[in-house]
Design a protein around this motif. Structure first.
Motif, mmCIF file in Angstrom:
data_model
loop_
_atom_site.group_PDB
_atom_site.id
_atom_site.type_symbol
_atom_site.label_atom_id
_atom_site.label_comp_id
_atom_site.label_asym_id
_atom_site.label_seq_id
_atom_site.Cartn_x
_atom_site.Cartn_y
_atom_site.Cartn_z
ATOM 1 N N THR A 69 -49.113 43.462 -84.914
ATOM 2 C CA THR A 69 -50.401 44.030 -84.525
ATOM 3 C C THR A 69 -51.153 43.070 -83.601
ATOM 4 N N GLY A 70 -51.162 41.803 -83.962
ATOM 5 C CA GLY A 70 -51.823 40.804 -83.122
ATOM 6 C C GLY A 70 -51.162 40.662 -81.773
ATOM 7 N N LEU A 71 -49.856 40.731 -81.755
ATOM 8 C CA LEU A 71 -49.109 40.610 -80.506
ATOM 9 C C LEU A 71 -49.373 41.790 -79.585
ATOM 10 N N VAL A 72 -49.372 42.985 -80.125
ATOM 11 C CA VAL A 72 -49.657 44.182 -79.320
ATOM 12 C C VAL A 72 -51.074 44.085 -78.749
ATOM 13 N N ALA A 130 -54.569 42.914 -74.055
ATOM 14 C CA ALA A 130 -55.696 42.130 -73.545
ATOM 15 C C ALA A 130 -55.277 41.139 -72.457
ATOM 16 N N GLY A 131 -53.972 40.930 -72.298
ATOM 17 C CA GLY A 131 -53.484 39.972 -71.314
ATOM 18 C C GLY A 131 -53.722 38.530 -71.720
ATOM 19 N N ASP A 132 -53.750 38.268 -73.016
ATOM 20 C CA ASP A 132 -54.028 36.938 -73.561
ATOM 21 C C ASP A 132 -52.723 36.149 -73.678
ATOM 22 N N ASP A 133 -52.299 35.535 -72.568
ATOM 23 C CA ASP A 133 -51.002 34.864 -72.512
ATOM 24 C C ASP A 133 -50.796 33.770 -73.564
ATOM 25 N N PRO A 134 -51.760 32.881 -73.784
ATOM 26 C CA PRO A 134 -51.528 31.842 -74.816
ATOM 27 C C PRO A 134 -51.305 32.449 -76.202
ATOM 28 N N ILE A 180 -50.142 35.486 -76.806
ATOM 29 C CA ILE A 180 -48.842 36.161 -76.760
ATOM 30 C C ILE A 180 -47.737 35.150 -77.062
ATOM 31 N N ASP A 181 -47.783 34.003 -76.392
ATOM 32 C CA ASP A 181 -46.760 32.965 -76.593
ATOM 33 C C ASP A 181 -46.703 32.521 -78.051
ATOM 34 N N ARG A 182 -47.875 32.247 -78.627
ATOM 35 C CA ARG A 182 -47.931 31.758 -80.012
ATOM 36 C C ARG A 182 -47.385 32.804 -80.985
ATOM 37 N N LEU A 183 -47.785 34.062 -80.789
ATOM 38 C CA LEU A 183 -47.346 35.106 -81.714
ATOM 39 C C LEU A 183 -45.866 35.439 -81.538
#
Length: 51
Positions: A7-10, A15-19, A21-24
């Motif tokens: 859910t957080g990754l989607v 949102a285009g939140d690259d950092p 996305i990488d962490r998740l």
């Protein structure tokens, strides 16, 4: 655990939140569940406006 990460990754992808996305993604890989990866694919295929 995997469902929350998905859910957080989607949300991060939409949102285009690259950092985030990488962490998740790293967290999802550590979980290592093929079912989780299939669920991620399904969620992302819904499109940007789907719940």
């Amino acid at each position: 655990m995997a469902r929350e990460v998905i859910t957080g990754l989607v949300d991060a992808v939409r949102a285009g939140d690259d950092p985030r996305i990488d962490r998740l993604l790293e967290e999802l890989v550590r979980i290592g569940s093929p079912d989780a990866l299939c669920e991620l694919r399904r969620q992302l295929a819904k499109g940007p406006m789907s719940p």
